[in-house]
Design an enzyme around this catalytic site. Structure first.
Site, PDB file in Angstrom:
ATOM      1  N   TYR A 150       0.843  -1.210   0.000  1.00 49.30           N
ATOM      2  CA  TYR A 150       0.000   0.000   0.000  1.00 49.30           C
ATOM      3  C   TYR A 150       0.877   1.258   0.000  1.00 49.30           C
ATOM      4  CZ  TYR A 150      -3.047   3.522   2.285  1.00 49.30           C
ATOM      5  OH  TYR A 150      -3.737   4.653   2.626  1.00 49.30           O
ATOM      6  N   ARG A 201       0.131   5.329  17.042  1.00 48.93           N
ATOM      7  CA  ARG A 201      -0.234   5.995  15.801  1.00 48.93           C
ATOM      8  C   ARG A 201      -0.542   7.451  16.142  1.00 48.93           C
ATOM      9  NH1 ARG A 201       1.563   1.966  14.421  1.00 48.93           N
ATOM     10  NH2 ARG A 201       0.708   0.294  13.153  1.00 48.93           N
TER      11      ARG A 201
HETATM   12  N1  LIG Z   1      -8.362   6.650   6.664  1.00 43.77           N
HETATM   13  C1  LIG Z   1      -7.085   6.963   6.863  1.00 43.77           C
HETATM   14  O1  LIG Z   1      -6.618   6.990   8.000  1.00 43.77           O
HETATM   15  C2  LIG Z   1      -6.199   7.328   5.700  1.00 43.77           C
HETATM   16  C3  LIG Z   1      -4.869   7.648   5.963  1.00 43.77           C
HETATM   17  C4  LIG Z   1      -4.034   7.985   4.908  1.00 43.77           C
HETATM   18  C5  LIG Z   1      -4.522   8.020   3.621  1.00 43.77           C
HETATM   19  N2  LIG Z   1      -5.814   7.673   3.382  1.00 43.77           N
HETATM   20  C6  LIG Z   1      -6.281   7.699   1.996  1.00 43.77           C
HETATM   21  O2  LIG Z   1      -7.433   8.500   1.899  1.00 43.77           O
HETATM   22  C7  LIG Z   1      -8.284   8.000   0.866  1.00 43.77           C
HETATM   23  C8  LIG Z   1      -9.695   7.789   1.418  1.00 43.77           C
HETATM   24  O3  LIG Z   1      -9.641   6.819   2.467  1.00 43.77           O
HETATM   25  P1  LIG Z   1     -10.882   6.489   3.397  1.00 43.77           P
HETATM   26  O4  LIG Z   1     -10.351   6.161   4.727  1.00 43.77           O
HETATM   27  O5  LIG Z   1     -11.897   7.551   3.266  1.00 43.77           O
HETATM   28  O6  LIG Z   1     -11.373   5.120   2.768  1.00 43.77           O
HETATM   29  P2  LIG Z   1     -12.808   4.680   2.203  1.00 43.77           P
HETATM   30  O7  LIG Z   1     -12.666   3.217   1.875  1.00 43.77           O
HETATM   31  O8  LIG Z   1     -13.890   5.086   3.112  1.00 43.77           O
HETATM   32  O9  LIG Z   1     -12.923   5.524   0.868  1.00 43.77           O
HETATM   33  C9  LIG Z   1     -12.416   5.107  -0.373  1.00 43.77           C
HETATM   34  C10 LIG Z   1     -13.486   5.373  -1.418  1.00 43.77           C
HETATM   35  O10 LIG Z   1     -12.951   5.060  -2.710  1.00 43.77           O
HETATM   36  C11 LIG Z   1     -13.871   4.208  -3.392  1.00 43.77           C
HETATM   37  N3  LIG Z   1     -13.087   3.356  -4.283  1.00 43.77           N
HETATM   38  C12 LIG Z   1     -12.222   2.374  -3.942  1.00 43.77           C
HETATM   39  N4  LIG Z   1     -11.683   1.823  -5.043  1.00 43.77           N
HETATM   40  C13 LIG Z   1     -12.222   2.480  -6.096  1.00 43.77           C
HETATM   41  C14 LIG Z   1     -12.057   2.358  -7.498  1.00 43.77           C
HETATM   42  N5  LIG Z   1     -11.231   1.457  -8.041  1.00 43.77           N
HETATM   43  N6  LIG Z   1     -12.771   3.195  -8.299  1.00 43.77           N
HETATM   44  C15 LIG Z   1     -13.623   4.124  -7.767  1.00 43.77           C
HETATM   45  N7  LIG Z   1     -13.815   4.271  -6.454  1.00 43.77           N
HETATM   46  C16 LIG Z   1     -13.121   3.456  -5.631  1.00 43.77           C
HETATM   47  C17 LIG Z   1     -14.594   3.445  -2.323  1.00 43.77           C
HETATM   48  O11 LIG Z   1     -15.841   2.927  -2.748  1.00 43.77           O
HETATM   49  C18 LIG Z   1     -14.721   4.502  -1.233  1.00 43.77           C
HETATM   50  O12 LIG Z   1     -15.896   5.255  -1.400  1.00 43.77           O
HETATM   51  C19 LIG Z   1      -7.644   6.702   0.366  1.00 43.77           C
HETATM   52  O13 LIG Z   1      -6.920   6.987  -0.828  1.00 43.77           O
HETATM   53  C20 LIG Z   1      -6.696   6.333   1.490  1.00 43.77           C
HETATM   54  O14 LIG Z   1      -5.597   5.594   1.025  1.00 43.77           O
HETATM   55  C21 LIG Z   1      -6.667   7.325   4.390  1.00 43.77           C
END
Ligand SMILES: NC(=O)c1ccc[n+]([C@@H]2O[C@H](COP(=O)([O-])OP(=O)(O)OC[C@H]3O[C@@H](n4cnc5c(N)ncnc54)[C@H](O)[C@@H]3O)[C@@H](O)[C@H]2O)c1
Length: 304
Positions: free
Chosen positions: A141, A208
């Site tokens: 990742y 964390r």
């Molecule tokens: N939650 C955290 O602590 C955190 C930390 C660092 C980075 N991030 C990044 O932030 C972003 C959002 O994370 P989140 O926690 O809201 O997760 P989440 O799973 O709630 O949101 C991800 C969204 O992307 C959509 N998705 C996934 N694959 C897809 C695809 N191939 N095509 C179209 N849509 C797709 C999902 O349906 C979902 O709505 C991600 O890129 C994640 O890597 C999150």
């Protein structure tokens, strides 16, 4: 302005969509609902139910012509990336490249990319980790997120594309999926509501840096205007261990049982906290919500 938000039905980006709409902007969402939820989606956003890997993404850019792109869609689980590294590459690199190519072709003013400060640095040499710390990812990742950061850099230098990379620490708050593999606050909260003992992987001393969703949204709003071609940690600089989270939630709920302890999972770090000094000086951003306040707001949401 018009902003295309990928992943806008997910935890973090749905809050960004809400704020953008609240402030009078037009929003287009691309989401395949693989982990997102229709209930999260603001009804004023225009939805394209689509995988970011889909070649038809071009038609969305062609007809919508967004000014900005907020790129949040992705494979978000460290554990799944270890188990299925090819899938992580497909979504987080190939899918992200599709977003990048269309952004360039349709002259988007800026892409804001949700990267991961919690995993790109690897096991830290010093704390809190700043953006100059070496990046030594310990899971697919993080490798894939970092690879896409390099693409953004390359497209910036070679094609003049504008971007801001936000490296979030561990984000928590309302709408985080409590049934996923990540998001300890949401998972423990839901388990306690259901009367089930939460499982702690390892001995619970792993730390964390937990940043509340509203603060992450504010950082994104500032990034539309500031931080061109920069990388910023979005974090609190404070380490909190899993045992402490368990104890805080246990007290909040009056939960009668203890946690179950199980083996540490591969690809997970022992300690991390990120400095936000660069975001403070260049974006004018700093976190406002303390962990105790954030926990209270989160519990209120899940217990509603
Ligand atoms: N939650 C955290 O602590 C955190 C930390 C660092 C980075 N991030 C990044 O932030 C972003 C959002 O994370 P989140 O926690 O809201 O997760 P989440 O799973 O709630 O949101 C991800 C969204 O992307 C959509 N998705 C996934 N694959 C897809 C695809 N191939 N095509 C179209 N849509 C797709 C999902 O349906 C979902 O709505 C991600 O890129 C994640 O890597 C999150």
């Amino acid at each position: 302005m018009k902003c295309l938000v990928t992943g806008g039905a997910g935890f973090i980006a749905s809050h960004i969509v809400d704020r953008l709409i609240e402030e009078g902007n037009k929003v287009v969402v691309v989401d395949d609902f693989s982990t997102g939820n229709k209930d999260n989606l603001n009804p004023k956003a225009k939805l394209y139910e689509m995988d970011i890997c889909d070649p038809n993404l071009e038609a969305v850019f062609q007809s919508e012509k967004p000014d900005y792109v907020s790129h949040h869609a992705g494979q978000v689980s460290v554990v799944r990336s270890v188990r299925e590294p090819e899938f992580d590459v497909k979504v987080n690199i190939i899918g992200s490249l599709n977003v990048l190519q269309q952004s360039l072709k349709y002259s988007v003013k800026k892409i804001i990319f949700s990267s991961t400060g919690g995993t790109v640095y690897g096991e830290p040499e010093y704390l809190p980790v700043d953006e100059d710390h070496p990046t030594r990812p310990l899971c697919p990742y993080a490798i894939d997120k970092l690879t896409f950061e390099k693409y953004l850099y390359m497209y910036g230098v070679v094609y003049g594309l504008n971007y801001t990379i936000l490296r979030y620490s561990n984000v928590y708050g309302p709408r985080q999926d409590p049934h996923g593999e990540a998001g300890v606050v949401a998972i423990f909260t839901q388990k306690m509501i259901d009367g089930v003992q939460p499982t702690i992987f390892g001995d619970g001393t792993a730390t964390r840096d937990y940043v509340y969703i509203d603060d992450v949204v504010s950082a994104n709003m500032l990034a539309f205007e500031h931080g061109d071609r920069g990388i910023y940690n979005i974090s609190t600089g404070i380490e909190t261990d899993v045992n402490t989270i368990f104890a805080l939630l246990k007290a909040e709920f009056g939960f009668p049982k203890d946690a179950i302890y199980s083996d540490k999972r591969p690809g997970e770090l022992q300690r991390i906290a990120l400095s936000y000094e660069k975001a403070k000086s260049e974006l004018g951003w700093s976190p406002k919500v303390t962990f105790k306040e954030g926990i209270k707001k989160t519990v209120k949401y899940y217990a509603r």
